[in-house]
Design a protein around this motif. Structure first.
Motif, short mmCIF file in Angstrom:
data_model
loop_
_atom_site.label_atom_id
_atom_site.label_comp_id
_atom_site.label_asym_id
_atom_site.label_seq_id
_atom_site.Cartn_x
_atom_site.Cartn_y
_atom_site.Cartn_z
N MET A 293 0.83 -1.18 -0.35
CA MET A 293 -0.30 0.35 0.09
C MET A 293 0.85 1.37 0.22
O MET A 293 0.40 2.11 -1.02
N ALA A 294 2.17 1.42 0.63
CA ALA A 294 2.99 2.09 0.67
C ALA A 294 3.56 2.88 -0.70
O ALA A 294 3.40 3.87 -0.96
N VAL A 295 3.88 1.80 -1.41
CA VAL A 295 4.68 1.99 -2.94
C VAL A 295 3.44 2.97 -3.37
O VAL A 295 3.57 3.29 -4.93
N GLY A 296 1.90 1.76 -3.47
CA GLY A 296 1.25 1.76 -4.64
C GLY A 296 0.50 3.65 -3.71
O GLY A 296 0.37 4.72 -4.69
N PHE A 297 0.17 4.31 -2.71
CA PHE A 297 0.05 5.55 -2.19
C PHE A 297 1.42 6.30 -3.40
O PHE A 297 1.02 7.31 -3.65
N MET A 298 2.59 6.01 -2.87
CA MET A 298 3.82 6.64 -3.69
C MET A 298 3.85 6.77 -4.73
O MET A 298 3.53 8.00 -5.77
N LEU A 299 2.77 5.59 -5.71
CA LEU A 299 2.83 6.52 -7.41
C LEU A 299 1.54 7.15 -7.42
O LEU A 299 2.02 8.22 -8.03
N LEU A 300 0.54 6.43 -6.55
CA LEU A 300 -0.41 7.53 -6.70
C LEU A 300 -0.18 9.07 -6.67
O LEU A 300 -0.34 9.93 -7.65
N PHE B 226 -7.74 9.89 5.27
CA PHE B 226 -7.48 9.37 6.38
C PHE B 226 -8.23 10.12 7.51
O PHE B 226 -8.70 8.91 8.42
N ILE B 227 -8.29 11.16 7.93
CA ILE B 227 -9.35 11.77 8.61
C ILE B 227 -10.49 11.01 8.06
O ILE B 227 -11.17 10.20 9.46
N ALA B 228 -11.59 10.96 6.86
CA ALA B 228 -12.57 9.92 7.29
C ALA B 228 -12.78 8.38 7.01
O ALA B 228 -13.41 7.79 8.11
N PHE B 229 -11.19 7.73 7.27
CA PHE B 229 -11.79 6.17 7.53
C PHE B 229 -11.42 6.18 9.00
O PHE B 229 -12.02 5.54 9.25
N MET C 55 -3.19 1.80 7.57
CA MET C 55 -3.49 3.06 7.88
C MET C 55 -3.01 3.59 8.49
O MET C 55 -2.06 4.87 8.52
N ALA C 56 -2.51 3.61 9.50
CA ALA C 56 -2.19 3.70 10.66
C ALA C 56 -0.69 4.36 10.72
O ALA C 56 0.45 4.79 10.73
N GLU C 57 -0.03 3.42 10.49
CA GLU C 57 1.09 3.15 9.64
C GLU C 57 1.60 3.75 8.75
O GLU C 57 2.91 4.73 8.57
N LEU C 58 0.85 4.01 8.01
CA LEU C 58 0.82 5.55 6.72
C LEU C 58 0.41 6.19 7.12
O LEU C 58 1.40 7.20 6.41
N TRP C 59 0.09 6.77 7.79
CA TRP C 59 0.17 8.30 8.23
C TRP C 59 1.53 8.63 8.71
O TRP C 59 1.42 9.72 8.03
N GLY C 60 2.23 7.92 9.19
CA GLY C 60 2.90 8.02 9.90
C GLY C 60 4.61 8.57 8.58
O GLY C 60 5.02 10.00 8.02
N SER C 61 4.53 7.74 7.91
CA SER C 61 4.96 8.04 6.40
C SER C 61 4.87 8.43 5.90
O SER C 61 5.05 9.67 4.61
N GLY D 195 12.42 0.55 2.79
CA GLY D 195 12.36 0.32 4.39
C GLY D 195 11.71 -0.87 5.21
O GLY D 195 12.07 -1.96 6.21
N LYS D 196 10.35 -0.30 5.70
CA LYS D 196 9.63 -0.83 5.97
C LYS D 196 9.00 -2.59 6.09
O LYS D 196 8.76 -3.41 6.34
N SER D 197 8.68 -2.59 4.05
CA SER D 197 9.13 -4.27 3.75
C SER D 197 9.90 -5.21 3.62
O SER D 197 9.61 -6.42 3.40
N GLY D 198 10.96 -4.26 3.54
CA GLY D 198 12.18 -5.18 3.85
C GLY D 198 12.70 -6.03 5.50
O GLY D 198 12.63 -6.84 4.39
#
Length: 466
Positions: free
Chosen positions: A1-8, A29-32, A82-88, A365-368
């Protein structure tokens, strides 16, 4: 999801204005989080495909237990992601992107460590909030879903704080005059993932910066997952676990607050290089202690028993200390160092480098770390069996991180000197007018000026005849 988000994100960055991009990213994020507390969690018994997952497990066998468990409780897994993605996303991309846009390198030295102070004051309060809701659940009567009440309270706070972020961002853009240089920045280049990888490999400076980001991501993931497995064994009850995590958050906040105040002194006194090496050094030293207790805790049982502790509890506390010091060093030194490293680069490298690192290295880094653990579990059967090998991998990664920090320090210092030299030359190139003296033959002719590039005089300007 992190890679997908960055591409988007890179695609949206090409079509939306900076402000529209900010709101487009943060509002989902707020809505979710609001929807999770008030809709998804209360309906979880109806929307989780428990029976379907059981059928598939019988057909596919226990090898697919992991992926099927994710499907079985998909809303909880989505919440975690989503909580993890909030940080990055919100911290790394939105906040630091905005900070880099409006800050000069001299301001960065003073303010980058301080930017985190507010965040870590908040961490202290959020730790107390989690603790409060954990204790609230203890006092509820039988048959009452304590988690549902806690979630509604905490998610309401998250939604309110999310709108407060939007309000602050709008106010800064509307009423605070931003530096003019930020408006001259080049447009973000369109880069595919492969182009990002090629760019990373071709530039030594970006390559070292990427190594820092990937090494941190993998190291913290390896340590955190091993520590949390021990934590779960020590505190099997959800209430005990979340109460401990509340105390852990508060301790992290206090440690980071202290480190933030120290970091300004470290940057001023010892410079970028020392500041960049502190985080991996802390991780290495505490990592040795943590893995030693797990692997060689047997002989220490009598000594630890005198303090009323077991090797497991001692490992939990040492692991907690490691996470507290690693995270406080990350927020106060690693993040400011990483972001500061972009500032002296030329515009093209700065924009492409940040895009490449955001697209490839943060998720890598996270996925590795997760992939290494999955491989170890498949090879050795369990996380406990693979712990010695994880310790060895951690050592190699941290040493590579220290080598990259040393290399980057040399290049960063050279770029800073080059930048300062260019500024000096620009100042020297300005012609200094000298007032002509009437007395004596040594006086300069009227209108002459000293030319610093040659050390001589420039010709006086001749008047035009009509």
């Amino acid at each position: 999801m992190a890679v997908g988000f960055m591409l988007l994100y890179t695609k949206l960055a090409n079509v939306l204005s900076k402000q529209a991009l900010f709101y487009t990213v943060i509002v989902p994020f707020i809505a979710f989080f609001g929807a999770f507390g008030f809709v998804l969690y209360p309906l979880s018994n109806y929307i989780h495909p428990e029976a379907f997952a059981d059928k598939l497990l019988n057909v596919l066998g226990p090898r697919f237990l992991g992926p099927l468990a994710i499907m079985r409780i998909w809303t909880f897994c989505l919440f975690y992601v989503m909580a993890e993605l909030w940080g990055s996303v919100v911290i790394s991309v939105l906040f630091w992107g905005f900070a880099n846009q409006i800050t000069t390198i001299d301001e960065a030295k003073r303010f980058y460590p301080l930017f985190g102070l507010g965040a870590n004051v908040a961490l202290i309060f959020s730790g107390r909030t989690v603790k409060y809701f954990s204790n609230l659940r203890k006092n509820l009567g039988p048959g009452v879903d304590g988690w549902a009440i806690s979630l509604k309270g905490m998610m309401s706070i998250v939604v309110l704080m999310g709108f407060a972020i939007c309000l602050c961002y709008w106010w800064v853009n509307a009423y605070v005059p931003l530096p003019t240089r930020s408006k001259k920045k080049k447009e973000k280049p369109k880069m595919t993932t492969m182009e990002s990888l090629k760019f990373l490999v071709s530039s030594r400076y970006i390559r070292d910066l990427a190594t820092l980001v990937v090494a941190y991501g993998i190291s913290i993931n390896l340590v955190e997952v091993t520590w949390k497995s021990k934590l779960k064994a020590q505190f099997p009850s959800p209430n005990e676990y979340s109460a401990f995590m509340g105390d852990f958050s508060t301790a992290t906040g206090i440690a980071t607050f202290t480190m933030m105040l120290l970091s300004q002194f470290i940057f001023e006194k010892y410079g970028w290089g020392v500041a960049a090496k502190i985080t991996p050094t802390v991780l290495l030293l505490t990592g040795v202690g943590f893995f030693s207790l797990i692997l060689f805790g047997g002989p220490l049982v009598p000594t630890l028993a005198q303090f009323g502790m077991t090797p497991l509890l001692a490992a939990v506390y040492v692991g907690a200390l490691q996470n507290i010091f690693s995270k406080s060093a990350k927020y106060s030194l690693f993040d400011p160092c990483k972001e500061m490293a972009y500032i002296p680069l030329d515009e093209d490298t700065k924009v492409k480098g940040k895009a490449a690192i955001d697209v490839v290295c943060n998720p890598l880094g996270k996925s590795g770390g997760a992939l290494i653990q999955q491989f170890m579990i498949l090879t050795f059967g369990s996380l406990a069996n693979s712990t010695p090998y994880l310790g060895g991998i951690l050592l190699v990664i941290v040493l590579a991180w220290l080598a990259a920090a040393k290399s980057l320090d040399t290049q960063f210092t050279a770029l800073r000197r080059e930048e300062e030299l260019e500024k000096e030359m620009e100042r020297a190139a300005v012609k200094i007018p000298v007032v002509s003296q009437e007395a004596g033959n040594d006086s300069l002719p009227s209108g002459a000026a000293v030319d610093p590039t040659t050390g001589g005089l420039s010709e006086p300007s001749k008047p035009h005849k009509n």
